[in-house]
Design a protein around this motif. Structure first.
Motif, short mmCIF file in Angstrom:
data_model
loop_
_atom_site.label_atom_id
_atom_site.label_comp_id
_atom_site.label_asym_id
_atom_site.label_seq_id
_atom_site.Cartn_x
_atom_site.Cartn_y
_atom_site.Cartn_z
N ASP A 121 0.80 -1.22 0.00
CA ASP A 121 0.00 0.00 0.00
C ASP A 121 0.84 1.29 0.00
O ASP A 121 0.33 2.36 -0.26
CB ASP A 121 -0.97 0.00 1.20
N ILE A 122 2.12 1.17 0.29
CA ILE A 122 2.94 2.40 0.39
C ILE A 122 4.13 2.39 -0.56
O ILE A 122 4.96 3.29 -0.52
CB ILE A 122 3.46 2.62 1.84
N ILE A 123 4.19 1.40 -1.43
CA ILE A 123 5.41 1.20 -2.23
C ILE A 123 5.75 2.40 -3.12
O ILE A 123 6.92 2.69 -3.35
CB ILE A 123 5.31 -0.12 -3.06
N ASP A 124 4.74 3.12 -3.61
CA ASP A 124 5.04 4.27 -4.47
C ASP A 124 4.85 5.60 -3.75
O ASP A 124 4.71 6.65 -4.38
CB ASP A 124 4.19 4.21 -5.75
N ARG A 125 4.83 5.54 -2.43
CA ARG A 125 4.64 6.77 -1.65
C ARG A 125 6.00 7.41 -1.33
O ARG A 125 6.99 6.71 -1.10
CB ARG A 125 3.91 6.44 -0.35
N ASP A 126 6.02 8.75 -1.33
CA ASP A 126 7.21 9.49 -0.93
C ASP A 126 7.55 9.11 0.52
O ASP A 126 6.67 9.10 1.38
CB ASP A 126 6.90 11.00 -1.03
N THR A 127 8.81 8.80 0.77
CA THR A 127 9.19 8.32 2.11
C THR A 127 8.95 9.36 3.21
O THR A 127 8.82 9.02 4.37
CB THR A 127 10.67 7.89 2.16
N LYS A 128 8.87 10.63 2.78
CA LYS A 128 8.62 11.69 3.77
C LYS A 128 7.18 11.64 4.28
O LYS A 128 6.88 12.21 5.31
CB LYS A 128 8.85 13.06 3.12
N LYS A 129 6.32 11.00 3.49
CA LYS A 129 4.90 11.00 3.84
C LYS A 129 4.47 9.73 4.56
O LYS A 129 3.28 9.44 4.63
CB LYS A 129 4.06 11.21 2.57
N LEU A 130 5.44 8.96 5.07
CA LEU A 130 5.10 7.72 5.77
C LEU A 130 4.83 8.00 7.25
O LEU A 130 5.47 8.87 7.85
CB LEU A 130 6.26 6.73 5.66
N SER A 131 3.92 7.22 7.82
CA SER A 131 3.70 7.31 9.27
C SER A 131 4.83 6.56 9.96
O SER A 131 5.64 5.89 9.30
CB SER A 131 2.37 6.65 9.62
N GLY A 132 4.88 6.66 11.29
CA GLY A 132 5.96 6.01 12.05
C GLY A 132 6.01 4.51 11.79
O GLY A 132 7.08 3.95 11.52
N GLY A 133 4.84 3.88 11.82
CA GLY A 133 4.79 2.42 11.62
C GLY A 133 5.19 2.04 10.21
O GLY A 133 5.90 1.05 9.98
N THR A 158 10.04 1.89 19.11
CA THR A 158 9.99 3.10 19.94
C THR A 158 9.20 4.19 19.22
O THR A 158 9.44 4.48 18.05
CB THR A 158 11.42 3.60 20.24
N GLY A 159 8.24 4.73 19.91
CA GLY A 159 7.44 5.83 19.34
C GLY A 159 6.24 5.38 18.53
O GLY A 159 5.49 6.22 18.04
N LEU A 160 6.04 4.07 18.39
CA LEU A 160 4.88 3.61 17.60
C LEU A 160 3.65 3.45 18.49
O LEU A 160 3.78 3.18 19.69
CB LEU A 160 5.19 2.26 16.95
N ASP A 161 2.48 3.61 17.88
CA ASP A 161 1.26 3.41 18.66
C ASP A 161 1.05 1.91 18.90
O ASP A 161 1.68 1.08 18.23
CB ASP A 161 0.06 4.06 17.95
N PRO A 162 0.19 1.54 19.87
CA PRO A 162 0.07 0.12 20.24
C PRO A 162 -0.27 -0.79 19.07
O PRO A 162 0.29 -1.89 18.95
CB PRO A 162 -1.07 0.13 21.26
N GLN A 163 -1.13 -0.31 18.17
CA GLN A 163 -1.51 -1.15 17.03
C GLN A 163 -0.31 -1.37 16.09
O GLN A 163 -0.05 -2.50 15.66
CB GLN A 163 -2.65 -0.48 16.26
N ALA A 164 0.41 -0.29 15.81
CA ALA A 164 1.58 -0.41 14.94
C ALA A 164 2.64 -1.31 15.57
O ALA A 164 3.32 -2.09 14.88
CB ALA A 164 2.17 0.97 14.66
N ARG A 165 2.78 -1.23 16.89
CA ARG A 165 3.75 -2.09 17.58
C ARG A 165 3.39 -3.55 17.41
O ARG A 165 4.23 -4.39 17.10
CB ARG A 165 3.78 -1.76 19.08
N ARG A 166 2.11 -3.85 17.61
CA ARG A 166 1.68 -5.24 17.48
C ARG A 166 1.83 -5.75 16.04
O ARG A 166 2.20 -6.89 15.81
CB ARG A 166 0.24 -5.40 17.99
N ASN A 167 1.54 -4.89 15.08
CA ASN A 167 1.74 -5.28 13.67
C ASN A 167 3.22 -5.58 13.41
O ASN A 167 3.55 -6.53 12.70
CB ASN A 167 1.29 -4.15 12.73
N PHE A 168 4.07 -4.75 13.99
CA PHE A 168 5.51 -4.94 13.79
C PHE A 168 5.97 -6.25 14.44
O PHE A 168 6.80 -6.97 13.89
CB PHE A 168 6.27 -3.74 14.37
N TRP A 169 5.42 -6.54 15.62
CA TRP A 169 5.77 -7.80 16.30
C TRP A 169 5.43 -8.99 15.40
O TRP A 169 6.16 -9.97 15.35
CB TRP A 169 5.00 -7.94 17.61
#
Lengths: 297, 333
Positions: A121-133, A158-169
């Motif tokens: 979903d983010i492959i063609d997005r400018d890297t500056k416009k990405l959220s922390g996760g 570090t700095g990610l919201d709980p949902q993003a943290r769990r997705n990363f895990w």
């Protein structure tokens, strides 16, 4: 017999003005596990991991990768996700991944990286416009681009919201399943409990303990924690009992083996059970016990 | 080669997608040249420039005339060339008792009349030269282009690499098998491609409506532009090799670029300037870049005609590049 993928021997790092960041530590990491290097900010874990990554030069000591001193080939075989990192501006996620693909001899196909790190979903997005996760997912993709045997993740959530943290895990769990060795630093104890097969706790440049989390908890605690809201009358009563207690301005924590016995005694002393909590000991409790301080986040 | 190309392409994409900077880099020299062209379109300066070969008698009536400026030349050929380009209005060779005037120059006509009225001309043999006038905008254009390249190179390499070091881009690249030589060459050639392409475009646009006097070879101008750009990019690399702070890099680059802008002969000719100023100017690579470019463009010099400037630029480039590469550090530690 399990093989050590990386070994650290008598590692020391002294910064100018005689600041000892890492003080003569030694440990080994077995192949295929997720190894957690835990500790508060300033404990020396990032300095340790950066020396292991070959980014920082140790003052003394040696690091062996698959039994040999690290050399030029090392960078082809490891993946690194730094605690804080930037990438070149005005590039898309695809541009960035392609850039890093060009820097290694052996690489994983781009499609696989996109798949593993859920970057569709983010492959063609400018890297500056990405959220922390999203940014952490892309940085994980960069770390995996050379299909490394050993992956270093320095405080990746570090700095990610709980949902993003769990997705990363979830991403890390899948990488673990593919047999890669992961060295993870974090100051989130819940993260270490969920992901790590073995942990080392660092404080003030030293490793305090190194073991499997469940063994450490078993060795250091028995039973559970019964916590009741603080009241001066309750404090006076529990102080007369020969219990292992910890008191702060909000609560009184009782460490016990037999929960029924503690509850019976509390009721007998007319201490209400309203607001009572019963917890199993966790890594944070272990950390506090071993270092004598709360986590300095 | 693959890694070099990856760095080269990534830096190019980063630059060309930064539309704000791109527009500024193109517009700045165009606006400056257009402004200068409009502001200086009136060439009726109250001063007449007389080229002199040999020692003249200051007490003679002609040399007592007000509003005349005398410029000494050692070479007659060089002075005649200046006269043909209207860069001087009149030329007198004291030793040979000869004088030259440009029949296409109204100012030359007036100076000749003055020369005759004061009675000084009687023993002199007259020569006539012809030649199209070189406007100030023709003269200043190579300087503005060279200055633009100098700024793009110093800030585009020096400042950008310091920013990369500060925000961790370099640290991330250091963690890959990329070595510093591959990174540095990728950065240098990307910037070289950018500055040469953009300034060639600026040249074409400006030439379209200002119709510059171009006597020399366009190919030689391009070669000097590439060499001058390379030299300034290497200087930018030298500034960026260790600095950790953008503010410090900005300050040091300004400290070097401002004297170069002022004293490298961009805005005014160094001919007739105090010798100390000429000596200082010769330290700057920009002086050699501007002089060589101007000589090719306006005087039709060949590469051998500007070989001394080429040698100096090559030597400076090598020194800057080797020092910068040797001192280069990836990160702040």
């Amino acid at each position: 017999m399990s093989e050590n993928i990386i070994e650290v021997h008598n590692l020391k790092k002294i910064y100018p003005k005689n600041i000892v960041a890492v003080n003569d530590i030694s440990f080994q990491v077995k192949k295929g596990i997720c190894f957690g290097l835990l500790g508060p900010n300033g404990a020396g874990k990032t300095t340790t991991i950066e020396m292991m990554e070959g980014i920082l030069k140790p003052t003394s000591g040696k690091i062996l990768f698959k039994g040999e001193l690290i050399d030029k080939r090392f960078k082809e075989q490891v993946g690194i996700q730094f605690q804080n990192t930037s990438i070149q501006d005005f590039l898309t996620v695809r541009d960035t991944l392609k850039l890093f693909l060009s820097l290694y001899l052996k690489v994983k196909p781009l499609d696989e990286i996109i798949e593993i790190c859920s970057l569709h979903d983010i492959i063609d997005r400018d890297t500056k416009k990405l959220s922390g996760g999203q940014k952490q997912r892309m940085l994980l993709g960069i770390a995996l681009i050379n299909d490394p045997e050993l992956l270093f993740l320095d405080e990746p959530t570090t700095g990610l919201d709980p949902q993003a943290r769990r997705n990363f895990w979830e991403l890390i769990r899948n990488i673990k399943k593919s047999g890669k060795t992961i060295i993870l630093t974090t100051h989130y104890m819940d993260e270490a409990e969920v992901l790590c097969d073995e942990i080392a706790i660092m404080d003030q440049g030293k490793i305090i303990v190194q073991e499997k989390p469940e063994i450490l908890l078993k060795e250091n605690f028995c039973g559970a924690f019964v916590t009741i809201p603080y009241h001066s009358d309750y404090e006076r009563i529990v102080n007369t009992l020969n219990w292992n207690i910890k008191i702060d301005s909000n609560s009184i924590q009782i460490q016990c083996v037999d929960i029924d016995e503690v509850l019976t005694i509390l009721l007998r002393n007319k201490i209400p059970l309203t607001g009572l909590k019963i917890d199993e000991p966790n890594l944070e409790d272990l950390f506090i016990k071993l270092t004598g301080s709360s986590l300095r986040l | 080669m693959k890694k070099f190309l990856a760095i080269f392409m990534a830096r190019n994409k980063e630059f060309f997608k930064d539309t704000g900077t791109l527009i500024w880099v193109i517009l700045f020299p165009i606006v400056m040249i257009t402004g200068l062209s409009l502001a200086l379109s009136d060439n009726n300066k109250p001063l007449y420039k007389i080229g002199i070969i040999g020692t003249y008698n200051e007490s003679a009536d002609f040399f007592q005339t007000k509003y005349l400026q005398y410029i000494n030349y050692d070479s007659e050929d060089e002075a005649i060339l200046k006269l043909s380009h209207h860069q001087i209005d009149f030329l007198i060779n004291i030793h040979k008792n000869e004088y030259w005037m440009n029949s296409d120059s109204s100012k030359g006509y007036i100076v000749e009349k003055l020369f005759e009225i004061t009675g000084y001309s009687q023993s002199f043999i007259k020569h006539i030269v012809t030649g199209k006038a070189i406007r100030y905008v023709d003269w200043v254009f190579p300087g503005v282009i060279a200055m633009n390249i100098m700024m793009n190179s110093l800030f585009g390499v020096g400042f950008v690499i310091v920013r990369y070091r500060k925000n961790g881009v370099l640290k991330r690249l250091k963690a890959t098998p990329l070595n510093s030589f591959e990174f540095i060459t990728g950065q240098i050639f990307s910037r070289l491609f950018i500055v040469v392409t953009i300034n060639s475009f600026v040249f074409l646009i400006c030439n379209l409506f200002l119709k510059f006097v171009i006597v020399g070879s366009l190919f030689n101008m391009l070669l000097i532009t590439i060499l001058g750009s390379f030299c300034h990019i290497s200087l930018g690399l030298l500034f960026s090799c260790r600095f950790k702070s953008e503010e410090l890099a900005n300050g040091v680059i300004n400290l070097v670029s401002w004297p170069m802008m002022m004293f490298s002969g961009i805005w005014f000719s160094l001919e007739g300037a105090p010798s100390i100023l000429s000596k200082i100017a010769n330290i700057f690579p920009l002086t050699h870049f501007v002089t060589a470019l101007r000589k090719i463009m306006l005087e039709g010099a060949s590469l051998t005609g500007v070989i001394n400037h080429i040698i100096i630029l090559v030597v400076m480039s090598v020194v800057f590049l080797i020092s910068g590469s040797y001192l280069f550090k990836w990160d702040e530690n």
